[in-house]
Motif scaffolding. Structure first.
Motif, PDB file in Angstrom:
ATOM      1  N   UNK A 139       2.356  -4.985 -10.864  1.00 50.10           N
ATOM      2  CA  UNK A 139       3.072  -4.299  -9.549  1.00 50.10           C
ATOM      3  C   UNK A 139       3.727  -3.061  -9.962  1.00 50.10           C
ATOM      4  N   UNK A 140       3.273  -1.858  -9.592  1.00 52.97           N
ATOM      5  CA  UNK A 140       3.668  -0.560  -9.902  1.00 52.97           C
ATOM      6  C   UNK A 140       3.785   0.317  -8.726  1.00 52.97           C
ATOM      7  N   UNK A 141       5.045   1.112  -9.035  1.00 59.53           N
ATOM      8  CA  UNK A 141       5.197   2.283  -7.947  1.00 59.53           C
ATOM      9  C   UNK A 141       4.588   3.638  -8.528  1.00 59.53           C
ATOM     10  N   UNK A 142       3.578   4.174  -7.717  1.00 60.54           N
ATOM     11  CA  UNK A 142       2.927   5.170  -8.338  1.00 60.54           C
ATOM     12  C   UNK A 142       2.307   6.399  -7.320  1.00 60.54           C
ATOM     13  N   UNK A 143       2.415   7.372  -7.387  1.00 58.31           N
ATOM     14  CA  UNK A 143       2.214   8.577  -6.571  1.00 58.31           C
ATOM     15  C   UNK A 143       2.558   8.107  -5.098  1.00 58.31           C
ATOM     16  N   UNK A 144       3.836   7.874  -4.877  1.00 57.24           N
ATOM     17  CA  UNK A 144       4.257   7.446  -3.491  1.00 57.24           C
ATOM     18  C   UNK A 144       3.381   6.342  -2.902  1.00 57.24           C
ATOM     19  N   UNK A 145       3.059   5.408  -3.715  1.00 57.44           N
ATOM     20  CA  UNK A 145       2.265   4.174  -3.480  1.00 57.44           C
ATOM     21  C   UNK A 145       2.502   2.982  -4.117  1.00 57.44           C
ATOM     22  N   UNK A 195       4.168  -9.632  -6.468  1.00 54.38           N
ATOM     23  CA  UNK A 195       4.977  -9.471  -7.703  1.00 54.38           C
ATOM     24  C   UNK A 195       4.285  -8.836  -8.846  1.00 54.38           C
ATOM     25  N   UNK A 196       4.969  -8.921 -10.032  1.00 55.21           N
ATOM     26  CA  UNK A 196       4.467  -8.536 -11.412  1.00 55.21           C
ATOM     27  C   UNK A 196       4.223  -9.491 -12.301  1.00 55.21           C
ATOM     28  N   UNK A 233       9.950  -6.453 -14.569  1.00 52.99           N
ATOM     29  CA  UNK A 233       9.289  -5.546 -13.926  1.00 52.99           C
ATOM     30  C   UNK A 233       9.232  -5.697 -12.303  1.00 52.99           C
ATOM     31  N   UNK A 234       9.056  -6.576 -12.052  1.00 58.15           N
ATOM     32  CA  UNK A 234       9.401  -6.924 -10.342  1.00 58.15           C
ATOM     33  C   UNK A 234      10.618  -6.380  -9.668  1.00 58.15           C
ATOM     34  N   UNK A 235      11.722  -6.713 -10.483  1.00 61.40           N
ATOM     35  CA  UNK A 235      12.960  -6.156  -9.877  1.00 61.40           C
ATOM     36  C   UNK A 235      12.986  -4.657 -10.093  1.00 61.40           C
TER      37      UNK A 235
END
Length: 473
Positions: A367-373, A451-452, A457-459
């Motif tokens: 689970x990642x946050x990348x390029x506003x997504x 989740x990751x 990493x999830x938190x």
């Protein structure tokens, strides 16, 4: 534990059926034993009886070995290891029980060659003269071919259209969504296949096993009637199962249980109907045993008594020497192609299922946050949610109760489309034993649980998501 019980109920009967079906081959069938045409007085010879005893002993050993191996597949705690082990166990069961039969067939052939070499003279000459002889009963071939159970089978096909039409017209609330139409259509195609096989038995050529045409005709009619009834029964079982599936697809809580129960009953009905058909056929064959003295010497064309290979036979399918039903002439190119497809398809499907479950279990979820997504995936990207699509996010330490619609639902991983408590449709990609979980609501009303593999990493992703939602660019 529930999964292991269900799998035991579904799979262990397969072991018993394979054992019982082949253990039967230790009994003489007409003038054939374990796929070998017997010579006069063979059944009373001590060597032949010893071969039968060894065959039965090996079969019993394999039966208990199979039960033990199944118990071992139930030991792992991870569902993927249990199910993968059981897919490999099915391959074992399909193959292993034919080994004692192949060994018994080889021993009998060796003993037969020794007897023929010793006797020589007339017996050997007679055996050789029958080896490539083909018998045709013109009177039996000209006999009209009835079509038993035709109207009953056509009625079954017509009735089986009701769930499909009903789902297309009124199935918008189906628990399984568009998968419902696909599964119902697949089962309808199975009904058409049953009708096609029944049609093939109506036109099956008459075996010449007696010098009396009346006997050949009678035995052909019995075989045609029994197997036509079998496929008609299977068609109607398929139709009833269609209605069970249609009803189950609109049940949130009992749907899976109904489908599993229906599948189990379907399999039991198929086995019972097949056994009844073959038992009735064998009863009639025993009744005409004295009149069926014509036995063509075909041992060289039967590999281990299991595979038929005869370049001089134009038939695509022939009656089995071992087991029930028919088999393919492997000498024909079409026979090789069809058999290759069947073997590759069966083994490929089971191995793919085993490998797929292991991949699902052990490939990490990210689970990642990348390029506003917000991006969730495993071995490929599962979900990509643009921040502009997200209305709310929440961090949970425990998942709500939910039921799978389409996807993966194992003890350690949930992935796909689910129905959460309160009949809320949601999409999930989580390691259920590795909290926390990010609950995401989108502007279109869909709920996601993600989740990751790593809880920290999830938190961290959740904190970054909160900041991004509070301070949009």
């Amino acid at each position: 534990m529930g999964l292991k019980i269900i799998m035991a109920v579904c799979l262990l009967p397969t072991l018993v059926i394979m054992f019982a079906g082949l253990y039967w081959e230790g009994r003489q069938k007409g003038n054939v034993l374990m796929g070998v045409t017997l010579w006069p007085g063979a059944a009373d010879e001590a060597e032949v009886q010893d071969i039968v005893r060894r065959f039965r002993k090996e079969m019993i050993i394999l039966l208990w070995t199979g039960i033990l191996l199944f118990a071992l597949t139930c030991i792992p705690k991870r569902d993927s290891l249990v199910l993968s082990g059981q897919m490999l166990w099915i391959i074992y069961v399909i193959i292993v029980f034919f080994i004692p039969l192949a060994k018994g067939n080889r021993r009998l052939k060796t003993l037969k060659r020794e007897r023929m070499a010793v006797s020589g003279g007339e017996d050997a000459a007679e055996t050789e003269s029958h080896r490539e002889r083909v018998y045709v009963d013109l009177k039996a071939a000209a006999e009209p071919r009835p079509k038993p159970f035709l109207k009953l089978s056509l009625a079954g096909l017509a009735v089986s259209l009701i769930p499909i039409i009903g789902e297309l017209c009124w199935g918008k609330d189906s628990f399984y969504g568009w998968w419902a139409e696909g599964m119902l259509l697949l089962m309808f195609l199975m009904g058409i296949l049953c009708f096609g096989l029944q049609y093939w038995f109506w036109h099956l050529s008459t075996d010449v096993i007696s010098f009396q045409s009346e006997v050949n005709i009678q035995l052909a009619r019995v075989r045609q009637y029994q197997w036509s009834r079998f496929w008609s029964v299977m068609l109607w079982c398929n139709t009833l199962f269609l209605f069970v599936m249609w009803y189950a697809m609109h049940q949130v809580r009992q749907g899976i249980i109904l489908i599993l129960a229906g599948t189990g009953l379907y399999c039991v009905a198929a086995v019972a109907a097949g056994c009844i058909a073959e038992i009735n056929i064998r009863k009639v064959y025993r009744k005409y045993e004295k009149e069926t003295a014509l036995t063509v010497e075909e041992d060289d064309h039967w590999i281990y008594g299991i595979f038929y290979y005869n370049k001089n036979d134009r038939r695509f399918m022939v009656n089995k020497r071992v087991g029930i039903g028919t088999t393919i002439n492997m000498a024909k190119t079409s026979g090789k192609v069809v058999m290759g497809i069947i073997v590759a398809g069966t083994l490929g499907l089971l191995l793919w299922a085993a490998g797929f479950m292991l991949v699902e279990e052990f490939v990490p979820i990210s689970l990642t946050l990348e390029d506003r997504a917000l991006v969730s995936g495993q071995y490929h990207e599962e979900y990509r949610l643009e921040l502009s699509e997200i209305s709310e996010a929440e961090l949970l330490e425990e998942l709500p109760s939910m039921s799978k619609r389409v996807g993966t639902g194992m003890e350690s991983i949930l992935k796909g489309s689910f129905m959460a408590e309160g009949f809320v449709s949601c999409k999930v990609c989580v390691r259920r034993l590795e909290p926390p979980f990010v609950k995401v609501l989108t502007n279109d009303g869909m709920t996601y649980y993600l989740n990751d593999e790593d809880p920290e990493a999830t938190r961290q992703v959740f904190e970054e998501l909160q900041k991004a939602l509070e301070h949009p660019r």
